[in-house]
Write an enzyme that holds these catalytic residues in place. Structure first.
Site, PDB file in Angstrom:
ATOM      1  N   SER A 100      44.027  48.745  44.460  1.00  0.00           N
ATOM      2  CA  SER A 100      45.018  47.819  43.881  1.00  0.00           C
ATOM      3  C   SER A 100      45.604  48.291  42.522  1.00  0.00           C
ATOM      4  CB  SER A 100      44.398  46.447  43.839  1.00  0.00           C
ATOM      5  OG  SER A 100      43.160  46.570  43.005  1.00  0.00           O
ATOM      6  N   HIS A 159      46.774  44.813  50.133  1.00  0.00           N
ATOM      7  CA  HIS A 159      47.987  45.352  49.728  1.00  0.00           C
ATOM      8  C   HIS A 159      48.578  46.382  50.798  1.00  0.00           C
ATOM      9  CE1 HIS A 159      47.670  44.238  45.623  1.00  0.00           C
ATOM     10  NE2 HIS A 159      46.552  44.637  45.446  1.00  0.00           N
ATOM     11  N   LYS A 161      50.251  38.143  49.013  1.00  0.00           N
ATOM     12  CA  LYS A 161      50.905  39.399  48.823  1.00  0.00           C
ATOM     13  C   LYS A 161      52.058  39.492  49.410  1.00  0.00           C
ATOM     14  CE  LYS A 161      47.358  40.591  45.979  1.00  0.00           C
ATOM     15  NZ  LYS A 161      45.852  40.863  45.627  1.00  0.00           N
TER      16      LYS A 161
HETATM   17  C1  PLP Z   1      44.798  40.038  45.109  1.00  0.00           C
HETATM   18  C2  PLP Z   1      43.465  40.748  45.554  1.00  0.00           C
HETATM   19  C3  PLP Z   1      42.524  39.952  45.937  1.00  0.00           C
HETATM   20  C4  PLP Z   1      42.405  38.513  45.655  1.00  0.00           C
HETATM   21  O1  PLP Z   1      43.373  37.836  46.550  1.00  0.00           O
HETATM   22  P1  PLP Z   1      43.726  36.224  46.156  1.00  0.00           P
HETATM   23  O2  PLP Z   1      44.293  35.645  47.405  1.00  0.00           O
HETATM   24  O3  PLP Z   1      44.900  36.526  44.963  1.00  0.00           O
HETATM   25  O4  PLP Z   1      42.507  35.755  45.399  1.00  0.00           O
HETATM   26  C5  PLP Z   1      41.357  40.512  46.785  1.00  0.00           C
HETATM   27  N1  PLP Z   1      41.354  41.842  46.851  1.00  0.00           N
HETATM   28  C6  PLP Z   1      42.352  42.691  46.524  1.00  0.00           C
HETATM   29  C7  PLP Z   1      42.376  44.111  46.918  1.00  0.00           C
HETATM   30  C8  PLP Z   1      43.399  42.163  45.941  1.00  0.00           C
HETATM   31  O5  PLP Z   1      44.351  42.819  45.528  1.00  0.00           O
END
Ligand code: PLP
Length: 385
Positions: free
Chosen positions: A176, A204, A236
């Site tokens: 990330s 992602h 996302k």
């Molecule tokens: C954003 C993210 C999460 C958390 O997800 P949310 O639904 O925002 O709590 C977990 N793992 C990764 C790699 C992320 O980028």
């Protein structure tokens, strides 16, 4: 008792103090934040679905039908027809037997680790894994073993030396902060040879990578046998909120029975599930969006190289421009904001010491002018420091 005021002051001195900006418009490339019109380069809304009219419509219709609050946990009476349909649609989308919705990705990761592991077990994690995977590992009470970023040989050594009963490898699909892709075919092979589970958090990758948006696994052509546990987030590329775990029948049924962050929390609103059903369709048919996103990534990298910026190696929508010090990252980010660009400065402890950077995320909705302007101003700002 420790002085919180003194600790906060120290954070300011170290350029680590975080502030929230206030958004006054929907999530989009061009938005209004803190009273300013800005071009955003920091959203995870890679395919521009967060403010999509069809998804909004589905949300509104379902809210009229089911109200706002889901009222209870899934195992009580919060599991609506829309939640159930979404789980089935996501199973079809990921090509797996079943999926299970969680209220956030963070909770999904905590839930899986806690359900699958306990004392006497071991969890193996890439050093640059998302905080929620690391926290899941810690919460599970298994022995947490971190291996250097992307270092499959180090992982293999640790696994071979491990006496743990159950072994779980957890990794980001797309990292990330750096935007690079985990070496999943190698990890899958190592997992199989060492009788370990492999779990991929593809927050992602899903939607953005792969011909059909199937993420990192589709990118490599991997199956449920290669990667038994897949986690995806809906906030996302899907443009809504929540998360899911996908796997075989036994995995999902076991999580329903034992994952505490699934059992002891209120179900996401049914209207979110209804909206996400439309997102899943848009992602399946989203080749044009993904093509445009990829063109933007290529364009960004070519322009950044032309201006001599120091780029991290990444073929995804997450691009890092290294600045070295936290102070420089923060200064450039503030200068960019004054010029109308929203770019986050990522500093320790989110990333290792001395690797502070600007983290730029691209969307299919950015124009090549948006990207050119950004690069020009980053380059200028770096020079004025
Ligand atoms: C954003 C993210 C999460 C958390 O997800 P949310 O639904 O925002 O709590 C977990 N793992 C990764 C790699 C992320 O980028």
């Amino acid at each position: 008792m420790r002085s919180l005021k003194a600790e906060l002051e120290q954070r300011k001195q170290e350029h680590l103090y975080r502030r929230r900006r206030i958004t006054e418009s929907p999530q989009a490339v061009h938005m209004r934040i803190d009273g300013r019109d800005v071009t955003s380069f920091c959203s995870n809304d890679y395919l521009g679905l967060a403010n999509d009219p069809d998804i909004i419509k589905a949300f509104q219709n379902a809210a009229n039908e089911f109200g706002v609050g889901s009222g209870a946990a899934h195992l009580i009476n919060g599991h609506s027809r829309y939640h159930h349909e979404l789980e089935e649609a996501l199973a079809e989308f990921t090509g797996r037997e079943r999926t299970l919705l969680f209220s956030t990705g963070y909770m999904a990761n905590l839930g899986v680790a806690q359900a699958l592991l306990g004392k006497g077990d071991a969890v193996f994690e890439d050093r640059l894994n998302h905080a929620s995977l690391l926290d899941g590992g810690l919460l599970s009470q298994a022995r947490l073993q971190r291996y250097p970023h992307q270092d499959s040989a180090a992982l293999e050594n640790k696994l071979q030396a491990s006496r743990a009963r159950q072994k779980l490898i957890m990794t980001d699909g797309v990292f990330s902060m750096d935007g690079d892709i985990a070496p999943l075919p190698e990890l899958a092979k190592i997992a199989r040879q060492n009788d370990a589970w492999l779990m991929v958090d593809d927050a992602h990758g899903l939607g953005a990578l792969g011909k059909n948006g199937g993420g990192t696994l589709e990118h490599y052509g991997l199956s449920t046998e290669d990667v038994p546990v897949l986690m995806g987030t809906l906030g996302k590329a899907f443009g809504t909120a929540g998360a899911f775990v996908a796997g075989d029948e036994d995995l999902i049924e076991y999580l329903i029975q034992t994952a505490r962050s699934y059992i002891y929390t209120t179900a996401m609103p049914a209207a979110i599930a209804a909206a996400t059903l439309v997102s899943v369709e848009k992602i399946r048919n989203g080749q044009d969006r993904r093509d445009q996103l990829n063109q933007n990534i290529q364009h960004f990298r070519a322009a950044a190289r032309e201006h001599g910026l120091s780029l991290l190696e990444s073929e995804t929508a997450i691009q890092g421009v290294m600045t070295g010090s936290s102070k420089a990252a923060l200064r450039v980010s503030n200068l960019l904001f004054e010029k109308g660009f929203l770019v986050t400065a990522i500093r320790p402890p989110t990333v290792p010491q001395n690797t502070a950077r600007l983290r730029i995320t691209l969307s299919c909705d950015h124009s090549s002018e948006d990207i050119d302007h950004l690069i020009r101003y980053i380059s200028k700002s770096c020079k004025t420091l």
